[in-house]
Scaffold this motif. Structure first.
Motif, PDB file in Angstrom:
ATOM      1  N   PHE A 193      -1.831  17.526  -2.883  1.00 25.89           N
ATOM      2  CA  PHE A 193      -2.984  18.636  -2.386  1.00 25.89           C
ATOM      3  C   PHE A 193      -3.407  18.504  -1.399  1.00 25.89           C
ATOM      4  O   PHE A 193      -3.699  17.525  -0.687  1.00 25.89           O
ATOM      5  CB  PHE A 193      -4.350  18.293  -3.442  1.00 25.89           C
ATOM      6  CG  PHE A 193      -4.051  18.688  -5.199  1.00 25.89           C
ATOM      7  CD1 PHE A 193      -3.869  20.157  -5.443  1.00 25.89           C
ATOM      8  CD2 PHE A 193      -3.859  17.617  -5.959  1.00 25.89           C
ATOM      9  CE1 PHE A 193      -3.560  20.254  -6.683  1.00 25.89           C
ATOM     10  CE2 PHE A 193      -3.614  17.854  -7.267  1.00 25.89           C
ATOM     11  CZ  PHE A 193      -3.262  19.179  -7.767  1.00 25.89           C
ATOM     12  N   ASN A 194      -3.759  19.724  -0.634  1.00 31.44           N
ATOM     13  CA  ASN A 194      -3.988  19.557   0.959  1.00 31.44           C
ATOM     14  C   ASN A 194      -4.588  20.939   1.116  1.00 31.44           C
ATOM     15  O   ASN A 194      -4.828  21.891   0.971  1.00 31.44           O
ATOM     16  CB  ASN A 194      -2.573  19.673   1.563  1.00 31.44           C
ATOM     17  CG  ASN A 194      -2.580  19.862   3.272  1.00 31.44           C
ATOM     18  OD1 ASN A 194      -3.488  19.015   3.736  1.00 31.44           O
ATOM     19  ND2 ASN A 194      -1.880  20.672   3.684  1.00 31.44           N
ATOM     20  N   VAL A 195      -5.492  20.734   2.301  1.00 30.37           N
ATOM     21  CA  VAL A 195      -6.199  21.625   2.895  1.00 30.37           C
ATOM     22  C   VAL A 195      -6.079  21.613   4.426  1.00 30.37           C
ATOM     23  O   VAL A 195      -6.597  20.553   4.922  1.00 30.37           O
ATOM     24  CB  VAL A 195      -7.800  21.609   2.668  1.00 30.37           C
ATOM     25  CG1 VAL A 195      -8.487  22.733   3.489  1.00 30.37           C
ATOM     26  CG2 VAL A 195      -8.144  21.754   1.136  1.00 30.37           C
ATOM     27  N   ALA A 196      -5.393  22.542   4.966  1.00 31.01           N
ATOM     28  CA  ALA A 196      -5.074  22.514   6.426  1.00 31.01           C
ATOM     29  C   ALA A 196      -5.481  23.592   7.223  1.00 31.01           C
ATOM     30  O   ALA A 196      -5.724  24.582   6.671  1.00 31.01           O
ATOM     31  CB  ALA A 196      -3.577  22.137   6.648  1.00 31.01           C
ATOM     32  N   GLU A 197      -5.624  23.541   8.370  1.00 29.93           N
ATOM     33  CA  GLU A 197      -5.897  24.694   9.478  1.00 29.93           C
ATOM     34  C   GLU A 197      -5.033  24.628  10.654  1.00 29.93           C
ATOM     35  O   GLU A 197      -4.813  23.613  11.245  1.00 29.93           O
ATOM     36  CB  GLU A 197      -7.344  24.514   9.816  1.00 29.93           C
ATOM     37  CG  GLU A 197      -7.860  25.592  10.861  1.00 29.93           C
ATOM     38  CD  GLU A 197      -9.390  25.594  11.108  1.00 29.93           C
ATOM     39  OE1 GLU A 197      -9.799  26.448  11.879  1.00 29.93           O
ATOM     40  OE2 GLU A 197      -9.946  24.493  10.844  1.00 29.93           O
ATOM     41  N   ALA A 198      -4.537  25.749  10.846  1.00 31.62           N
ATOM     42  CA  ALA A 198      -3.594  26.144  11.881  1.00 31.62           C
ATOM     43  C   ALA A 198      -4.235  26.806  13.168  1.00 31.62           C
ATOM     44  O   ALA A 198      -5.047  27.836  13.004  1.00 31.62           O
ATOM     45  CB  ALA A 198      -2.370  26.599  11.741  1.00 31.62           C
ATOM     46  N   VAL A 199      -4.248  26.244  14.390  1.00 31.99           N
ATOM     47  CA  VAL A 199      -4.903  27.083  15.540  1.00 31.99           C
ATOM     48  C   VAL A 199      -4.008  27.196  16.889  1.00 31.99           C
ATOM     49  O   VAL A 199      -3.228  26.321  16.867  1.00 31.99           O
ATOM     50  CB  VAL A 199      -6.227  26.187  16.013  1.00 31.99           C
ATOM     51  CG1 VAL A 199      -6.705  26.834  17.223  1.00 31.99           C
ATOM     52  CG2 VAL A 199      -7.216  25.737  14.979  1.00 31.99           C
ATOM     53  N   ASN A 200      -3.848  28.331  17.164  1.00 31.76           N
ATOM     54  CA  ASN A 200      -3.076  28.739  18.246  1.00 31.76           C
ATOM     55  C   ASN A 200      -3.797  28.152  19.821  1.00 31.76           C
ATOM     56  O   ASN A 200      -5.030  28.760  20.123  1.00 31.76           O
ATOM     57  CB  ASN A 200      -2.867  30.168  18.421  1.00 31.76           C
ATOM     58  CG  ASN A 200      -1.853  30.569  17.279  1.00 31.76           C
ATOM     59  OD1 ASN A 200      -1.042  29.905  16.732  1.00 31.76           O
ATOM     60  ND2 ASN A 200      -2.180  31.621  16.606  1.00 31.76           N
ATOM     61  N   ILE A 201      -3.237  27.485  20.541  1.00 32.34           N
ATOM     62  CA  ILE A 201      -3.756  27.020  21.711  1.00 32.34           C
ATOM     63  C   ILE A 201      -2.656  27.142  22.689  1.00 32.34           C
ATOM     64  O   ILE A 201      -1.553  27.471  22.474  1.00 32.34           O
ATOM     65  CB  ILE A 201      -4.085  25.658  21.642  1.00 32.34           C
ATOM     66  CG1 ILE A 201      -3.191  24.644  21.374  1.00 32.34           C
ATOM     67  CG2 ILE A 201      -5.455  25.292  20.561  1.00 32.34           C
ATOM     68  CD1 ILE A 201      -3.299  23.092  21.549  1.00 32.34           C
ATOM     69  N   GLY A 202      -3.027  27.181  24.083  1.00 30.55           N
ATOM     70  CA  GLY A 202      -2.175  27.366  25.053  1.00 30.55           C
ATOM     71  C   GLY A 202      -2.556  26.896  26.220  1.00 30.55           C
ATOM     72  O   GLY A 202      -4.108  26.799  26.574  1.00 30.55           O
TER      73      GLY A 202
END
Length: 202
Positions: free
Chosen positions: A49-58
């Motif tokens: 089980f997993n709760v993840a978040e992806a964020v675009n950075i640069g």
């Protein structure tokens, strides 16, 4: 040719290793971050089980990668999610011109790229629509051939009503000679030329 653009594409790591492509693996644990660098193929799966978040950075230095990515999209005919050139200029404006040398170099490249096309088209007597500049719109200003965003300029031909074409697809869009085509500049391009001290004509 756009197989690698599909989110469902998975490549066996052994195939990459066989092709001398470096492969790394990592186990992400609670409270840790994983940064994926530009031009890096990545995939993953959950072991529970997993709760993840992806964020675009640069970073500033990554604008050059974005330009190369936009070019690859143009070659494969894949529409960009957003206009890279507009993102670059919006970033410069937000920073009120106080940007790094790498960003300034990308801005110079953007203008010089269009100026080269202006010169080439001018030598071939293409018609310049100097009376009316256009306001760029994400939805309305895309190349009919490659779906590339025509941020600074586009060309048109009377034989294809409403058709807009990027600089690279101006030749070959139809059988009409260049003298019958029209080059359209955007208001943004006019401002950039003024800021760089370039006379706005071809």
């Amino acid at each position: 040719p756009d197989l690698i653009h599909k989110l469902c594409t998975t490549i066996d790591p052994s195939m990459l290793l066989a092709g001398d492509v470096p492969v790394r693996k990592i186990m992400q644990e609670e409270g840790t971050f994983v940064v994926t660098y530009p031009r890096g193929y990545h995939s993953g799966f959950n072991t529970g089980f997993n709760v993840a978040e992806a964020v675009n950075i640069g970073y500033d230095e990554w604008f050059s990668y974005g330009r190369k990515c936009a070019r690859m999209y143009r070659i494969t005919g894949r529409p960009s999610v957003f206009c890279h050139d507009k993102l670059l200029l919006d970033y410069v404006n937000k920073k009120k011109g106080r940007v790094s040398n790498s960003v300034l170099e990308e801005l110079r490249f953007l203008v010089s790229y269009q100026r080269r096309w202006d010169y080439d088209f001018g030598m071939q007597k293409i018609t310049l629509n100097a009376q009316r500049l256009f306001e760029y719109d994400d939805e309305r200003h895309q190349c009919l051939i490659c779906q590339n965003h025509c941020f600074l300029a586009y060309t048109s031909c009377s034989c294809i009503p409403g058709g807009k074409f990027c600089m690279e697809h101006t030749v070959g869009q139809c059988t009409c000679p260049l003298q019958r085509k029209t080059l359209h500049h955007s208001t943004v391009y006019y401002k950039l030329c003024r800021d760089f001290g370039i006379k706005f004509k071809i």
